[in-house]
Design a protein around this motif. Structure first.
Motif, PDB file in Angstrom:
ATOM      1  N   GLU A   3       0.840  -1.202   0.000  1.00  0.00           N
ATOM      2  CA  GLU A   3       0.000   0.000   0.000  1.00  0.00           C
ATOM      3  C   GLU A   3       0.872   1.248   0.000  1.00  0.00           C
ATOM      4  O   GLU A   3       0.642   2.183  -0.769  1.00  0.00           O
ATOM      5  N   TYR A  40      -4.402  -5.840  -7.915  1.00  0.00           N
ATOM      6  CA  TYR A  40      -5.770  -5.434  -8.251  1.00  0.00           C
ATOM      7  C   TYR A  40      -6.717  -5.440  -7.048  1.00  0.00           C
ATOM      8  O   TYR A  40      -7.509  -4.505  -6.889  1.00  0.00           O
ATOM      9  N   PRO A  41      -6.660  -6.430  -6.153  1.00  0.00           N
ATOM     10  CA  PRO A  41      -7.494  -6.325  -4.942  1.00  0.00           C
ATOM     11  C   PRO A  41      -7.116  -5.104  -4.092  1.00  0.00           C
ATOM     12  O   PRO A  41      -7.986  -4.434  -3.534  1.00  0.00           O
ATOM     13  N   LEU A  42      -5.815  -4.808  -4.017  1.00  0.00           N
ATOM     14  CA  LEU A  42      -5.373  -3.609  -3.280  1.00  0.00           C
ATOM     15  C   LEU A  42      -5.950  -2.361  -3.930  1.00  0.00           C
ATOM     16  O   LEU A  42      -6.459  -1.478  -3.235  1.00  0.00           O
ATOM     17  N   ARG A  44      -8.672  -2.031  -5.637  1.00  0.00           N
ATOM     18  CA  ARG A  44     -10.113  -1.954  -5.333  1.00  0.00           C
ATOM     19  C   ARG A  44     -10.327  -1.424  -3.910  1.00  0.00           C
ATOM     20  O   ARG A  44     -11.176  -0.566  -3.673  1.00  0.00           O
ATOM     21  N   ARG A  45      -9.541  -1.942  -2.949  1.00  0.00           N
ATOM     22  CA  ARG A  45      -9.678  -1.481  -1.560  1.00  0.00           C
ATOM     23  C   ARG A  45      -9.320  -0.001  -1.438  1.00  0.00           C
ATOM     24  O   ARG A  45     -10.010   0.755  -0.742  1.00  0.00           O
ATOM     25  N   LEU A  46      -8.251   0.411  -2.087  1.00  0.00           N
ATOM     26  CA  LEU A  46      -7.847   1.821  -2.022  1.00  0.00           C
ATOM     27  C   LEU A  46      -8.906   2.724  -2.643  1.00  0.00           C
ATOM     28  O   LEU A  46      -9.180   3.811  -2.133  1.00  0.00           O
ATOM     29  N   GLU A  47      -9.522   2.249  -3.718  1.00  0.00           N
ATOM     30  CA  GLU A  47     -10.589   3.023  -4.350  1.00  0.00           C
ATOM     31  C   GLU A  47     -11.816   3.093  -3.439  1.00  0.00           C
ATOM     32  O   GLU A  47     -12.416   4.157  -3.265  1.00  0.00           O
ATOM     33  N   GLN A  48     -12.188   1.978  -2.825  1.00  0.00           N
ATOM     34  CA  GLN A  48     -13.337   1.961  -1.922  1.00  0.00           C
ATOM     35  C   GLN A  48     -13.133   2.893  -0.733  1.00  0.00           C
ATOM     36  O   GLN A  48     -14.075   3.496  -0.242  1.00  0.00           O
ATOM     37  N   LYS A  49     -11.899   3.015  -0.276  1.00  0.00           N
ATOM     38  CA  LYS A  49     -11.578   3.902   0.855  1.00  0.00           C
ATOM     39  C   LYS A  49     -11.420   5.355   0.423  1.00  0.00           C
ATOM     40  O   LYS A  49     -11.207   6.224   1.257  1.00  0.00           O
ATOM     41  N   ARG A  78      -3.075   9.553   3.779  1.00  0.00           N
ATOM     42  CA  ARG A  78      -2.815   8.171   4.219  1.00  0.00           C
ATOM     43  C   ARG A  78      -1.361   7.777   3.944  1.00  0.00           C
ATOM     44  O   ARG A  78      -0.701   7.166   4.784  1.00  0.00           O
TER      45      ARG A  78
END
Length: 172
Positions: A3, A40-42, A44-49, A78
């Motif tokens: 991250e 790619y999962p990271l 998605r999480r960064l975008e959701q946050k 962050r």
């Protein structure tokens, strides 16, 4: 660490997933391993946050490669928090995390860089002192491994000391 590295790279420029993976491999290969299954999962999480946003590149076919990732203001906050934190972690992870942080030092103020350098120096000196207090085994391979480890730490201490002097000169 992924991250921190991802947000750091996006500070410099917006990137698609493929280019981001290339950059991570090129600049961070000595510290972390990056694969699409983690990136790619990271993302998605960064975008959701709300730490990154996605822009669709009209030149692409709107698949995953058509997505361009850009850091947001919240992502910059962050990233800065991650840069300045000092987590309790293994010696190996601490070394890797520090080198990732060092890679992005240009985005920090000189006083912040100095703080991170001094903290790392103290950790290295402490690690060396702790190991010096241990009794060495009789095994010649274990002794050789310890001597190699000691040399690496001593080299890092010397390098950190040089970096601190350079940073102190910038403050004057």
């Amino acid at each position: 660490m992924l991250e921190l590295a991802t947000l750091g790279l996006l500070q410099g420029e917006s990137l698609n997933g493929y280019r981001l993976k290339q950059q991570l491999e090129l600049f961070m290969s000595g510290c972390i391993s990056a694969n699409y299954g983690a990136i790619y999962p990271l993302m998605r999480r960064l975008e959701q946050k709300g730490l990154i946003c996605v822009i669709i590149d009209p030149e692409e076919n709107h698949g995953a490669s058509g997505k361009i990732y850009r850091i947001t203001s919240a992502g910059k906050v962050r990233w800065h928090q991650k840069m300045m934190e000092q987590p309790q972690e293994s010696w190996v992870h601490a070394r890797s995390r520090f080198m990732i942080k060092f890679f992005f030092f240009s985005y920090l103020e000189s006083a912040e860089r100095l703080k991170l350098l001094e903290n790392r120096l103290i950790k290295c000196q402490s690690r060396l002192a702790d190991k010096d207090m241990e009794e060495l085994p009789d095994d010649p391979y274990q002794i050789a491994a310890w001597q190699r480890f000691k040399g690496v730490i001593e080299t890092e201490i010397s390098w950190l000391s040089e970096q601190i002097l350079l940073e102190q000169e910038k403050l004057v």
